[in-house]
Write a protein that holds these residues in place. Sequence first.
Motif, PDB file in Angstrom:
ATOM      1  N   ASP A 157       0.838  -1.201   0.000  1.00 41.46           N
ATOM      2  CA  ASP A 157       0.000   0.000   0.000  1.00 41.46           C
ATOM      3  C   ASP A 157       0.870   1.248   0.000  1.00 41.46           C
ATOM      4  OD1 ASP A 157      -2.531  -1.286   0.022  1.00 41.46           O
ATOM      5  OD2 ASP A 157      -2.274  -1.720   2.154  1.00 41.46           O
ATOM      6  N   THR A 217       4.490   0.052  -7.505  1.00 46.08           N
ATOM      7  CA  THR A 217       3.533  -1.046  -7.508  1.00 46.08           C
ATOM      8  C   THR A 217       2.798  -1.059  -8.840  1.00 46.08           C
ATOM      9  OG1 THR A 217       1.821   0.355  -6.526  1.00 46.08           O
ATOM     10  CG2 THR A 217       3.172  -0.966  -5.019  1.00 46.08           C
ATOM     11  N   LYS A 257      -0.720  -3.122 -10.843  1.00 43.45           N
ATOM     12  CA  LYS A 257      -1.868  -4.013 -10.673  1.00 43.45           C
ATOM     13  C   LYS A 257      -1.766  -5.151 -11.681  1.00 43.45           C
ATOM     14  CE  LYS A 257      -5.057  -0.513  -8.911  1.00 43.45           C
ATOM     15  NZ  LYS A 257      -4.989  -1.038  -7.544  1.00 43.45           N
ATOM     16  N   ASN A 316      -1.814  -5.965  -6.103  1.00 42.92           N
ATOM     17  CA  ASN A 316      -0.670  -5.072  -6.188  1.00 42.92           C
ATOM     18  C   ASN A 316       0.621  -5.881  -6.132  1.00 42.92           C
ATOM     19  OD1 ASN A 316      -1.911  -2.636  -6.506  1.00 42.92           O
ATOM     20  ND2 ASN A 316      -1.697  -1.982  -4.380  1.00 42.92           N
TER      21      ASN A 316
END
Length: 450
Positions: free
Chosen positions: A256, A273, A275, A280
Amino acid sequence: MKSIWNNQEKLKFSDLSENIETDVCIIGGGITGISTAYNLIQSKKNVVVLEKNCISSHTTGGSTGKITSQHGLIYKYLYESNGKEYVRKYFEANEEAIKNIEEIIQKENIECDFEKRDSYVFTEQGIKMDNIKQEVEYAKKIGINAKLITEIDLPINIVGGIKFENQAQFNPVKYVLGLVNSIISKGGKIFENSKVIDIEEKNDRYIVSTNKGTVSAKYVILATRYPIMNFPGYYFLKMYQSTSYAMVFDTNTQLDTTGFYINAEQPTISLRTIKYKNKNMLLIVGCDYKTGSKIAGNPFKYLENKVMSMYPNSKKIIEWTAEDCISLDKIPYIGNFSNVMKNMYVATGFNKWGITTSNISAEIISDQILGIKNKYEDIFKSSRLNPIKNKEEMMNMIKESGNGIVLKKIKDTPNPTCSHLGCTLSWNAIEETWDCPCHGSRFTKERKSN
């Protein structure tokens, strides 16, 4: 090696198999060529794009997908080299590119995992803190809200760093495909597997030839990573190609982070990061080296060890390499290909920051074709004659190119040579390719161009 961005379904286009006419012929189907085509289509120009392989399959597909005006430690260098007004415009051009890209995504409803992020340059070495502090000082001189920081939200013990707010990241291939859909819907034409083999001036137009067909156009844009014409632009004397290594890991943790990151020391490490499969994951890119030079160690192993030191339970998903052109004065070349070739344009030398620069290029070149004075065109002027500060590298390039031209004239030489200017190739044992130290061309074992 296919990148994670290119590991998805994409539109497919036929090759050029006829002779056609158009207003503008764009050579290169990466983010620069497609962005420029998108701009010109909005202005009712007829546009043809020729791509030698598949759309966004090379430089764009190998990029980090960072949309940022923070290009490493660049602002002190630009300030001291070119002055305050110059560096302010450089920053503003890149900030406008971020805004333009976001507006296009919203206008065209492009699903490309666009996310606003903060950007960081950090160091793990105390010796680099003076550089970090100086960069913050010079950034503030031109009005950049740069912040000195002492930690980042990755498990790396940093000494310090710089933070730029309100930057962004996305999936570059999905973005390009969104632009492609708009271009096709408005009558633009795109051809894949259509390698350009010749460009000839004829009656105030250009005849662009492929193996099966030709395009007659008033304007030609060279939007390949490296210009496919050597003369009279002489770009092979003004820049070189650099190879980076990229890997994606499933860290098996909750990622995160609020930003994306690059270090200030060598070897380069860039992190963000992404997707992938609704999760992630961590993208790490780095270990840059001049294409064709000797590789120290195994860059993939170095990057993997770095990730494992941060996230011991990580699993490698995919790996690839990427190339980009590095200009000797650290500034891209955008605009007229040469002062003696009217209506031919070039965009190259993006120094690994081609996402924002692609949009800048599209804006500048589109304006020039439309007869509009762009406020940033002088910043990136491709025909500039400023003194080259990196004289050592330029002399190496002149020497290598000169030796290559001599070798090319020698028949039956045992040395494997590049078809570009004849430079002696270097064997890359990691990727099993022949690499050119002069201009970055890469060939398979069978000496076929990648």
